[in-house]
Scaffold this motif. Structure first.
Motif, short mmCIF file in Angstrom:
data_model
loop_
_atom_site.label_atom_id
_atom_site.label_comp_id
_atom_site.label_asym_id
_atom_site.label_seq_id
_atom_site.Cartn_x
_atom_site.Cartn_y
_atom_site.Cartn_z
N VAL A 21 43.85 19.00 12.67
CA VAL A 21 43.40 17.77 13.59
C VAL A 21 43.70 18.57 15.19
O VAL A 21 45.32 18.54 14.64
CB VAL A 21 43.52 16.60 13.49
CG1 VAL A 21 43.39 15.64 15.12
CG2 VAL A 21 42.26 15.98 12.49
N PRO A 22 43.21 19.02 15.83
CA PRO A 22 43.84 19.85 17.08
C PRO A 22 44.87 18.59 17.55
O PRO A 22 45.00 17.50 17.28
CB PRO A 22 42.59 19.95 18.12
CG PRO A 22 41.40 20.33 17.44
CD PRO A 22 41.98 19.08 16.59
N GLN A 24 45.60 18.20 20.41
CA GLN A 24 45.83 17.18 21.56
C GLN A 24 44.51 17.44 21.79
O GLN A 24 43.34 18.12 20.89
CB GLN A 24 45.81 18.05 23.17
CG GLN A 24 47.78 17.96 23.60
CD GLN A 24 48.16 16.07 23.22
OE1 GLN A 24 47.07 15.93 23.49
NE2 GLN A 24 49.75 16.71 23.17
N PHE A 62 48.02 5.43 15.89
CA PHE A 62 48.59 6.78 14.39
C PHE A 62 48.92 6.23 12.74
O PHE A 62 50.58 5.90 12.75
CB PHE A 62 49.83 7.56 15.26
CG PHE A 62 49.74 9.09 15.93
CD1 PHE A 62 48.90 9.56 16.55
CD2 PHE A 62 50.53 7.66 17.33
CE1 PHE A 62 48.80 10.17 17.50
CE2 PHE A 62 50.86 9.18 19.12
CZ PHE A 62 49.55 9.94 17.97
N HIS A 63 47.61 4.97 13.05
CA HIS A 63 47.80 4.31 12.05
C HIS A 63 48.22 4.60 10.27
O HIS A 63 48.84 4.05 9.73
CB HIS A 63 46.43 3.58 11.84
CG HIS A 63 45.34 4.12 11.22
ND1 HIS A 63 45.81 5.34 11.71
CD2 HIS A 63 44.68 4.34 9.83
CE1 HIS A 63 44.23 5.95 11.18
NE2 HIS A 63 43.30 5.16 9.85
N GLN A 64 48.03 6.60 10.23
CA GLN A 64 48.70 6.91 8.99
C GLN A 64 49.71 6.84 9.48
O GLN A 64 50.19 7.70 7.76
CB GLN A 64 46.96 8.06 8.95
CG GLN A 64 45.95 7.73 9.13
CD GLN A 64 45.37 8.82 7.52
OE1 GLN A 64 45.86 10.22 8.09
NE2 GLN A 64 44.06 8.98 8.18
N ARG A 91 55.18 14.35 22.00
CA ARG A 91 53.52 14.31 21.70
C ARG A 91 53.57 13.74 20.05
O ARG A 91 52.55 13.57 19.75
CB ARG A 91 52.78 14.48 22.76
CG ARG A 91 52.63 15.37 24.09
CD ARG A 91 52.59 13.82 24.79
NE ARG A 91 50.95 13.18 25.00
CZ ARG A 91 50.34 13.37 26.10
NH1 ARG A 91 50.84 14.21 26.72
NH2 ARG A 91 49.29 13.29 25.97
N LEU A 101 47.60 8.51 23.13
CA LEU A 101 46.78 9.15 24.51
C LEU A 101 46.31 10.14 24.02
O LEU A 101 46.45 10.72 24.16
CB LEU A 101 47.84 8.44 25.77
CG LEU A 101 47.71 8.59 27.01
CD1 LEU A 101 46.52 7.10 26.71
CD2 LEU A 101 48.64 8.65 28.05
N SER A 102 45.02 9.48 24.76
CA SER A 102 43.90 11.02 24.81
C SER A 102 43.00 10.96 25.35
O SER A 102 42.32 9.49 25.56
CB SER A 102 43.33 10.60 23.16
OG SER A 102 44.23 11.21 22.76
N ASP A 123 41.24 14.31 19.00
CA ASP A 123 41.98 14.28 18.25
C ASP A 123 42.17 13.69 17.19
O ASP A 123 43.61 13.67 17.15
CB ASP A 123 43.40 15.24 19.37
CG ASP A 123 43.68 14.09 20.24
OD1 ASP A 123 43.08 12.99 20.53
OD2 ASP A 123 44.88 14.14 20.53
N VAL A 125 41.12 10.94 14.34
CA VAL A 125 41.36 11.14 13.00
C VAL A 125 40.34 9.76 12.83
O VAL A 125 40.49 9.05 13.20
CB VAL A 125 42.51 10.73 11.45
CG1 VAL A 125 43.20 10.00 11.74
CG2 VAL A 125 42.15 11.49 10.11
N THR A 128 41.40 5.39 13.45
CA THR A 128 41.78 5.57 14.02
C THR A 128 41.46 4.39 15.03
O THR A 128 40.64 4.33 15.21
CB THR A 128 41.96 7.11 15.39
OG1 THR A 128 42.51 7.55 14.42
CG2 THR A 128 43.11 6.94 15.76
N1 SAH Z 1 46.51 12.98 22.04
C1 SAH Z 1 47.76 11.99 21.02
C2 SAH Z 1 47.53 12.62 20.16
C3 SAH Z 1 48.73 14.07 19.98
S1 SAH Z 1 48.64 14.87 19.06
C4 SAH Z 1 48.26 11.88 22.03
O1 SAH Z 1 49.18 12.83 23.14
O2 SAH Z 1 49.21 11.00 22.26
C5 SAH Z 1 46.98 14.76 17.48
C6 SAH Z 1 47.40 15.01 16.18
O3 SAH Z 1 47.73 12.93 15.58
C7 SAH Z 1 46.34 15.54 15.56
O4 SAH Z 1 46.90 16.61 15.51
C8 SAH Z 1 46.07 14.61 13.77
O5 SAH Z 1 47.21 14.91 13.21
C9 SAH Z 1 47.18 13.04 14.49
N2 SAH Z 1 46.31 12.06 14.10
C10 SAH Z 1 45.22 11.54 15.30
N3 SAH Z 1 44.57 10.54 14.35
C11 SAH Z 1 45.78 10.10 13.58
C12 SAH Z 1 45.51 8.91 13.41
N4 SAH Z 1 44.90 8.03 13.26
N5 SAH Z 1 47.38 8.56 12.53
C13 SAH Z 1 47.94 9.32 13.09
N6 SAH Z 1 47.83 10.70 13.21
C14 SAH Z 1 47.06 11.07 14.09
#
Ligand code: SAH
Length: 232
Positions: A21-22, A24, A62-64, A91, A101-102, A123, A125, A128
């Motif tokens: 997953v990218p 950002q 970031f539930h995972q 981040r 935050l996206s 970005d 998964v 989420t």
């Molecule tokens: N734009 C957001 C996330 C940045 S990190 C911020 O700045 O807060 C982006 C990464 O979060 C991705 O590469 C992916 O691996 C991870 N990610 C995305 N959804 C997630 C989830 N539900 N739980 C854990 N990691 C997640």
């Protein structure tokens, strides 16, 4: 003080796993997701007027990663994975409250049977939980003069090439043009963790939009390229 947050909705995303997953939003504009609102927030009233905005801010969990906790200092991939900085200067997905935050593009809103927001450039998964939605306000939220010293611009892209058999498969796939573009945008980000970058033999696999994508890193004219070897 302790607060509790309610999930407003859940993301159904083309990213079936965290890997690749990218890092950002907006880096892979072809990435698609649907945000399905949950009761009692899935009433058309809650999103009235939202269709007038092109982009949204999503606050999510970031539930995972929640069980893995957090540390005061982290190693951002942009610093090569060796140098540490403060968690609040990053981040990182490992944060005290696990909130992300996206900013994402709002493609359309579907109001039959609840509320679904069709999004792109995410970005996030699959699965989420979303805890807030706000319209993006360009006059307040876009700051072209802002600086970000060690991450001044998007990371460099790698070239992505497809094995002839994969090209054939894509040519017969109902959404082949889109899937090829998605794979290109995602892999060009170089999803490898920093510690794997000196293992050139390794074959990687990722589930993307229902396809099992196998890829490897090859040297071509002294440049590293990503070769998509197989689509399952
Ligand atoms: N734009 C957001 C996330 C940045 S990190 C911020 O700045 O807060 C982006 C990464 O979060 C991705 O590469 C992916 O691996 C991870 N990610 C995305 N959804 C997630 C989830 N539900 N739980 C854990 N990691 C997640």
């Amino acid at each position: 003080m302790n607060w509790s947050l309610d999930s407003l909705g859940i993301i159904h995303s083309c990213y079936q796993e965290k890997f690749a997953v990218p890092r950002q939003p907006g880096l892979a504009p072809s990435a698609r997701a649907t945000l399905e609102l949950l009761p009692p927030y899935n009433q058309p009233e809650c999103v009235e007027g939202l269709e007038d905005f092109s982009h949204l801010w999503l606050t999510f969990l970031f539930h995972q990663n929640l069980e893995q906790g957090w540390k005061p200092r982290v190693r951002p991939p942009r610093l090569g994975g060796n140098q540490k900085i403060g968690v609040f200067a990053s981040r990182s997905t490992f944060r005290p409250n696990g909130l992300g935050l996206s900013v994402v593009k709002l493609e359309s809103i579907e109001l039959q049977q609840g509320v679904k927001l069709h999004l792109s450039g995410v970005d996030l998964v699959d699965g989420t939980p979303i805890v807030d939605i706000k319209p993006y306000l360009p006059w307040a939220d876009s700051l072209p003069d802002a600086t970000a010293s060690w991450a001044p611009e998007p990371p460099p892209l790698l070239r992505v090439v497809f094995d002839a058999r994969v090209e054939q498969q894509l040519a017969h796939h109902t959404e082949g043009v889109w899937l090829r573009q998605l794979i290109t945008e995602v892999l060009a980000q170089d999803p490898r963790p920093a510690y794997q970058k000196n293992d050139p033999q390794r074959i990687y696999g990722v589930m993307l939009a229902g396809a099992n994508v196998k890829f490897a890193f090859h040297q071509q004219n002294e440049q590293e390229v990503i070769v998509v070897l197989e689509l399952g």
